[in-house]
Design a protein around this motif. Structure first.
Motif, PDB file in Angstrom:
ATOM      1  N   MET A 113       0.825  -1.198   0.000  1.00 11.21           N
ATOM      2  CA  MET A 113       0.000   0.000   0.000  1.00 11.21           C
ATOM      3  C   MET A 113       0.866   1.258   0.000  1.00 11.21           C
ATOM      4  O   MET A 113       0.564   2.221  -0.708  1.00 11.21           O
ATOM      5  CB  MET A 113      -0.956  -0.026   1.183  1.00 11.21           C
ATOM      6  CG  MET A 113      -1.985  -1.132   1.046  1.00 11.21           C
ATOM      7  SD  MET A 113      -3.168  -1.161   2.350  1.00 11.21           S
ATOM      8  CE  MET A 113      -4.306   0.060   1.758  1.00 11.21           C
ATOM      9  N   ALA A 114       1.949   1.249   0.757  1.00 12.75           N
ATOM     10  CA  ALA A 114       2.845   2.410   0.785  1.00 12.75           C
ATOM     11  C   ALA A 114       3.485   2.631  -0.580  1.00 12.75           C
ATOM     12  O   ALA A 114       3.588   3.772  -1.047  1.00 12.75           O
ATOM     13  CB  ALA A 114       3.909   2.222   1.861  1.00 12.75           C
ATOM     14  N   VAL A 115       3.892   1.555  -1.227  1.00 14.46           N
ATOM     15  CA  VAL A 115       4.482   1.675  -2.566  1.00 14.46           C
ATOM     16  C   VAL A 115       3.435   2.191  -3.555  1.00 14.46           C
ATOM     17  O   VAL A 115       3.747   3.000  -4.432  1.00 14.46           O
ATOM     18  CB  VAL A 115       5.076   0.325  -3.031  1.00 14.46           C
ATOM     19  CG1 VAL A 115       5.414   0.342  -4.513  1.00 14.46           C
ATOM     20  CG2 VAL A 115       6.312  -0.013  -2.221  1.00 14.46           C
ATOM     21  N   SER A 116       2.199   1.768  -3.402  1.00 11.08           N
ATOM     22  CA  SER A 116       1.136   2.244  -4.288  1.00 11.08           C
ATOM     23  C   SER A 116       0.928   3.750  -4.151  1.00 11.08           C
ATOM     24  O   SER A 116       0.692   4.437  -5.136  1.00 11.08           O
ATOM     25  CB  SER A 116      -0.177   1.526  -3.976  1.00 11.08           C
ATOM     26  OG  SER A 116      -0.075   0.166  -4.286  1.00 11.08           O
ATOM     27  N   PHE A 117       1.016   4.240  -2.918  1.00 13.31           N
ATOM     28  CA  PHE A 117       0.807   5.675  -2.693  1.00 13.31           C
ATOM     29  C   PHE A 117       2.014   6.507  -3.118  1.00 13.31           C
ATOM     30  O   PHE A 117       1.857   7.572  -3.698  1.00 13.31           O
ATOM     31  CB  PHE A 117       0.477   5.953  -1.224  1.00 13.31           C
ATOM     32  CG  PHE A 117      -0.885   5.498  -0.813  1.00 13.31           C
ATOM     33  CD1 PHE A 117      -2.018   5.972  -1.453  1.00 13.31           C
ATOM     34  CD2 PHE A 117      -1.054   4.593   0.214  1.00 13.31           C
ATOM     35  CE1 PHE A 117      -3.283   5.557  -1.079  1.00 13.31           C
ATOM     36  CE2 PHE A 117      -2.311   4.165   0.603  1.00 13.31           C
ATOM     37  CZ  PHE A 117      -3.430   4.649  -0.049  1.00 13.31           C
ATOM     38  N   THR A 118       3.213   6.025  -2.821  1.00  7.46           N
ATOM     39  CA  THR A 118       4.418   6.829  -3.074  1.00  7.46           C
ATOM     40  C   THR A 118       5.027   6.583  -4.444  1.00  7.46           C
ATOM     41  O   THR A 118       5.764   7.423  -4.945  1.00  7.46           O
ATOM     42  CB  THR A 118       5.499   6.530  -2.028  1.00  7.46           C
ATOM     43  OG1 THR A 118       5.920   5.173  -2.138  1.00  7.46           O
ATOM     44  CG2 THR A 118       4.998   6.827  -0.626  1.00  7.46           C
ATOM     45  N   ARG A 119       4.736   5.411  -5.021  1.00  3.64           N
ATOM     46  CA  ARG A 119       5.368   4.973  -6.278  1.00  3.64           C
ATOM     47  C   ARG A 119       6.892   5.007  -6.177  1.00  3.64           C
ATOM     48  O   ARG A 119       7.580   5.381  -7.120  1.00  3.64           O
ATOM     49  CB  ARG A 119       4.860   5.778  -7.459  1.00  3.64           C
ATOM     50  CG  ARG A 119       3.378   5.547  -7.663  1.00  3.64           C
ATOM     51  CD  ARG A 119       2.958   5.791  -9.041  1.00  3.64           C
ATOM     52  NE  ARG A 119       1.534   5.423  -9.135  1.00  3.64           N
ATOM     53  CZ  ARG A 119       0.848   5.536 -10.220  1.00  3.64           C
ATOM     54  NH1 ARG A 119       1.414   5.980 -11.309  1.00  3.64           N
ATOM     55  NH2 ARG A 119      -0.399   5.180 -10.248  1.00  3.64           N
ATOM     56  N   ASP A 120       7.357   4.649  -4.999  1.00  2.82           N
ATOM     57  CA  ASP A 120       8.787   4.598  -4.718  1.00  2.82           C
ATOM     58  C   ASP A 120       9.072   3.291  -3.976  1.00  2.82           C
ATOM     59  O   ASP A 120       8.581   3.112  -2.860  1.00  2.82           O
ATOM     60  CB  ASP A 120       9.195   5.792  -3.866  1.00  2.82           C
ATOM     61  CG  ASP A 120      10.674   5.792  -3.503  1.00  2.82           C
ATOM     62  OD1 ASP A 120      11.429   4.950  -4.023  1.00  2.82           O
ATOM     63  OD2 ASP A 120      11.062   6.645  -2.682  1.00  2.82           O
TER      64      ASP A 120
END
Length: 125
Positions: A113-120
């Motif tokens: 979920m964090a990667v989905s939001f930050t795209r990092d």
């Protein structure tokens, strides 16, 4: 943006939250020794939600022309998805509950979920 992209993105996000909620609730119910988490109807509902989530995600992937080899955030998210699937199955896939598998699966869910939001893939670290 096209309306179908926006609708699909919202549907993907909604299905992701529903999937996370199912996993959390079933995990807590397992800890309380409830019998309903492994009921075939519940498992079918969870599978259907995850299947729709996957189809929607793959559709977004194709629609936006993402490539996991060039878009590192997508590649790491897909690897985390495979690891999540394995740990979630270990946590509660065989009529027994593994707390370690459950915690690892929750950590992987949080990472995805964090990667989905930050795209990092490094989450800004």
């Amino acid at each position: 943006m096209d309306w179908y992209y926006l609708q699909m993105r919202e549907m993907h996000a909604l299905l992701a939250w529903v999937s996370v909620a199912f996993f959390l609730v079933r995990g807590f119910a397992f800890q309380l020794q409830a019998e309903w988490p492994m009921d075939v109807r519940v498992r079918t509902l969870v599978f259907g939600t995850d299947l729709l989530l996957t189809v929607c995600g793959l559709s977004l992937w194709g629609l936006m022309h993402f490539n996991p080899w060039y878009d590192a955030w997508l590649g790491t998210k897909l690897l985390a998805l495979v690891a999540y699937t394995a740990t979630a199955h270990w946590a509660m896939g065989r009529d027994e509950f593994s707390l370690l598998g459950y915690v690892l699966a929750l950590l992987l869910l949080g990472y995805m979920m964090a990667v989905s939001f930050t795209r990092d893939p490094w989450l800004g670290l």
